[in-house]
Design a protein around this motif. Structure first.
Motif, mmCIF file in Angstrom:
data_model
loop_
_atom_site.group_PDB
_atom_site.id
_atom_site.type_symbol
_atom_site.label_atom_id
_atom_site.label_comp_id
_atom_site.label_asym_id
_atom_site.label_seq_id
_atom_site.Cartn_x
_atom_site.Cartn_y
_atom_site.Cartn_z
ATOM 1 N N ARG A 12 -11.784 44.448 14.539
ATOM 2 C CA ARG A 12 -11.166 45.608 13.903
ATOM 3 C C ARG A 12 -9.729 45.382 13.466
ATOM 4 N NH1 ARG A 12 -12.050 50.041 18.356
ATOM 5 N NH2 ARG A 12 -11.841 48.218 19.711
ATOM 6 N N PHE A 13 -9.269 44.145 13.466
ATOM 7 C CA PHE A 13 -7.907 43.881 13.016
ATOM 8 C C PHE A 13 -7.814 42.490 12.416
ATOM 9 C CE2 PHE A 13 -7.854 41.996 17.238
ATOM 10 C CZ PHE A 13 -7.146 40.822 17.036
ATOM 11 N N SER A 14 -6.765 42.280 11.657
ATOM 12 C CA SER A 14 -6.388 40.953 11.181
ATOM 13 C C SER A 14 -4.881 40.845 11.280
ATOM 14 C CB SER A 14 -6.871 40.716 9.744
ATOM 15 O OG SER A 14 -6.461 41.775 8.907
ATOM 16 N N ILE A 15 -4.369 39.628 11.327
ATOM 17 C CA ILE A 15 -2.941 39.395 11.545
ATOM 18 C C ILE A 15 -2.400 38.477 10.455
ATOM 19 C CG2 ILE A 15 -1.225 38.341 13.076
ATOM 20 C CD1 ILE A 15 -3.023 39.099 15.434
ATOM 21 N N LEU A 18 5.293 27.025 11.474
ATOM 22 C CA LEU A 18 3.855 27.096 11.705
ATOM 23 C C LEU A 18 3.551 27.665 13.086
ATOM 24 C CD1 LEU A 18 2.786 23.573 10.342
ATOM 25 C CD2 LEU A 18 2.804 25.750 9.110
ATOM 26 N N PHE A 19 2.539 28.507 13.130
ATOM 27 C CA PHE A 19 2.078 29.015 14.419
ATOM 28 C C PHE A 19 0.936 28.116 14.896
ATOM 29 C CE2 PHE A 19 4.423 32.617 12.969
ATOM 30 C CZ PHE A 19 4.904 33.211 14.135
ATOM 31 N N ASN A 20 1.294 27.153 15.752
ATOM 32 C CA ASN A 20 0.315 26.243 16.323
ATOM 33 C C ASN A 20 0.429 26.291 17.844
ATOM 34 O OD1 ASN A 20 2.608 24.668 16.950
ATOM 35 N ND2 ASN A 20 2.455 23.604 14.977
ATOM 36 N N LYS A 21 -0.271 25.408 18.528
ATOM 37 C CA LYS A 21 -0.280 25.453 19.990
ATOM 38 C C LYS A 21 1.085 25.156 20.598
ATOM 39 C CE LYS A 21 -5.189 24.429 20.517
ATOM 40 N NZ LYS A 21 -6.219 23.521 21.081
ATOM 41 N N ALA A 22 1.975 24.579 19.799
ATOM 42 C CA ALA A 22 3.323 24.287 20.296
ATOM 43 C C ALA A 22 4.268 25.472 20.126
ATOM 44 C CB ALA A 22 3.896 23.062 19.579
ATOM 45 N N THR A 23 3.913 26.413 19.254
ATOM 46 C CA THR A 23 4.843 27.524 18.955
ATOM 47 C C THR A 23 4.305 28.892 19.345
ATOM 48 O OG1 THR A 23 3.972 27.636 16.691
ATOM 49 C CG2 THR A 23 5.938 26.279 17.053
ATOM 50 N N THR A 24 3.048 28.980 19.781
ATOM 51 C CA THR A 24 2.520 30.267 20.240
ATOM 52 C C THR A 24 1.519 30.045 21.368
ATOM 53 O OG1 THR A 24 1.359 32.302 19.617
ATOM 54 C CG2 THR A 24 0.682 30.286 18.500
ATOM 55 N N ARG A 25 1.533 30.958 22.316
ATOM 56 C CA ARG A 25 0.587 30.901 23.428
ATOM 57 C C ARG A 25 -0.607 31.816 23.202
ATOM 58 N NH1 ARG A 25 4.571 31.168 28.762
ATOM 59 N NH2 ARG A 25 5.786 29.283 28.313
ATOM 60 N N PHE A 75 -4.402 34.650 18.955
ATOM 61 C CA PHE A 75 -4.436 35.600 17.846
ATOM 62 C C PHE A 75 -3.421 35.256 16.756
ATOM 63 C CE2 PHE A 75 -5.897 38.282 21.501
ATOM 64 C CZ PHE A 75 -7.207 38.411 21.069
ATOM 65 N N PHE A 76 -2.384 34.499 17.106
ATOM 66 C CA PHE A 76 -1.348 34.164 16.130
ATOM 67 C C PHE A 76 -1.468 32.743 15.576
ATOM 68 C CE2 PHE A 76 0.582 37.682 18.493
ATOM 69 C CZ PHE A 76 1.013 38.475 17.442
ATOM 70 N N LEU A 77 -2.423 31.967 16.076
ATOM 71 C CA LEU A 77 -2.584 30.595 15.586
ATOM 72 C C LEU A 77 -2.877 30.580 14.084
ATOM 73 C CD1 LEU A 77 -4.685 28.888 18.399
ATOM 74 C CD2 LEU A 77 -2.338 28.343 17.735
ATOM 75 N N ASN A 78 -2.067 29.849 13.340
ATOM 76 C CA ASN A 78 -2.260 29.660 11.892
ATOM 77 C C ASN A 78 -2.275 30.973 11.109
ATOM 78 O OD1 ASN A 78 -2.606 26.795 12.234
ATOM 79 N ND2 ASN A 78 -4.681 27.221 12.974
ATOM 80 N N ARG A 79 -1.612 31.988 11.620
ATOM 81 C CA ARG A 79 -1.602 33.270 10.928
ATOM 82 C C ARG A 79 -0.378 33.431 10.019
ATOM 83 N NH1 ARG A 79 -5.682 33.800 9.643
ATOM 84 N NH2 ARG A 79 -5.093 35.843 8.817
ATOM 85 N N GLN A 80 0.439 32.400 9.882
ATOM 86 C CA GLN A 80 1.586 32.484 8.978
ATOM 87 C C GLN A 80 1.113 32.380 7.529
ATOM 88 O OE1 GLN A 80 1.032 29.746 10.916
ATOM 89 N NE2 GLN A 80 0.578 28.238 9.321
ATOM 90 N N VAL A 81 1.789 33.112 6.636
ATOM 91 C CA VAL A 81 1.477 32.990 5.214
ATOM 92 C C VAL A 81 2.100 31.694 4.706
ATOM 93 C CG1 VAL A 81 1.283 35.466 4.852
ATOM 94 C CG2 VAL A 81 3.503 34.377 4.558
#
Length: 368
Positions: free
Chosen positions: A85-88, A97-104, A107-113
């Protein structure tokens, strides 16, 4: 007297019959293949249509961030269970970049435009970032509501409550009121933007798909903001002093507080708005003893501020008064009186974690 066909002529007839049979077989096979292909396409389209019909409409959460999402741990708890029911979408500085080094949070992995821009406060680049986020989010037809969120924002309720509150309304939620005091309107905007359409409010809006498309397609109001809303530099020594009475010496517009509101007024769409924000921001800071908490910057909630009493005091707000229009907006949902705010800002990471570890925010409960 008839002659019997020679062996060579009989063989020639047999070859023609064989060729004809092969040709007919090929034609029949091609016809069957064509019909099967068309049938497959029809069934695929039908399947997609049924799939979309069975899928729930989504809220697109549009995060405007400097780099990381400092409160990602809290948002991670909030999003759990609402995946369909959502998208980010996140607008951060170019190249981040939102990768494993910058987000825990998954839901935010690779969600950057991938086409973010450098954003400067007080410039039209802020509203261009909003338009970029909307362009990406509109590519998904299931996204039906578009909520702008800051990187210091927290949800006040669990996902189901917020989803139901937003999706049950046919309107956009846009804080919008007549700006008659601060003189931010630039007369050079006339006649493209007449003064009677000039509006002010919070940038943290929740838009319907129709209004999101209006923002993305706008080629009249946005260029005026680019041309006439350039931030003026402040003298260095002013940074540690009270803000001067004449605000025109600091800026001449603050685009993010005017753009969406003015555009929708310009398009004659104010009748399709609930003219209030769903995000609470504390601006009444005149009595604060802390110099950092005075002036036109919103209050930043620190660890010591983050108490259940604070959250409950925000939740209890059921109306908003707009002084310039002598208008009191009583909050409602589904035709009944309701609480006004679903989100609040600005919270530091320690403050948000403290709230998450108390009973103030029950984000993973079924309802509030």
């Amino acid at each position: 007297m008839k002659r019997k066909a020679g062996p060579q002529k009989a063989q020639h007839k047999w070859k023609r019959k064989l060729f004809t049979l092969i040709l007919v077989g090929l034609c029949f096979g091609a016809l069957v293949l064509l019909m099967h292909t068309r049938y497959s396409r029809i069934m695929t389209l039908a399947s997609l249509q049924n799939s979309q019909q069975n899928q729930l409409p989504k809220i697109a959460f549009l995060f405007i961030a400097r780099n990381r999402i400092p409160l990602e741990v809290l948002w991670d708890v909030f999003f759990q269970g609402g995946e369909s029911r959502f998208s980010i979408y996140v607008h951060s500085r170019p190249g981040f970049l939102f990768n494993k080094a910058t987000t825990r949070s998954v839901f935010f992995l690779n969600r950057q435009v991938n086409d973010s821009i450098q954003v400067d406060w007080g410039e039209a680049s802020m509203i261009e970032a909003e338009r970029i986020l909307l362009r990406h989010a509109l590519e998904d037809p299931l996204n039906q509501r578009f909520a702008f969120v800051s990187d210091s924002c927290i949800p006040l309720y669990n996902f189901s409550y917020i989803y139901d509150y937003i999706m049950s309304a046919r309107t956009s939620f846009v804080d919008s009121f007549a700006d008659t005091k601060e003189g931010r309107y630039n007369p050079k905007m006339h006649p493209a933007i007449p003064v009677y359409n000039w509006r002010k409010g919070s940038q943290w809006a929740v838009l319907t798909r129709k209004h999101a498309e209006v923002v993305v397609k706008d080629d009249t109001v946005f260029p005026m903001f680019q041309l006439h809303c350039k931030r003026k530099s402040l003298p260095e020594f002013w940074r540690d002093r009270p803000i001067p009475a004449d605000t025109s010496k600091e800026h001449n517009c603050i685009p993010d507080e005017h753009y969406v509101q003015t555009l929708l007024a310009q398009e004659g769409l104010e009748g399709e708005l609930t003219r209030r924000s769903l995000t609470h921001t504390s601006w009444d800071l005149s009595s604060s003893r802390d110099r950092e908490r005075r002036g036109w910057h919103p209050l930043t909630y620190k660890y010591s501020d983050a108490t259940p009493m604070l959250i409950e005091s925000i939740k209890e707000i059921d109306n908003v008064y707009y002084e310039t229009e002598y208008r009191r907006e009583w909050c409602s949902s589904k035709g009944k009186p309701s609480r006004c705010f679903l989100f609040a800002r600005k919270f530091t990471r320690p403050a948000a974690l403290r709230l998450l570890n108390t009973t103030a925010l029950e984000l993973n409960r079924s309802n509030d």
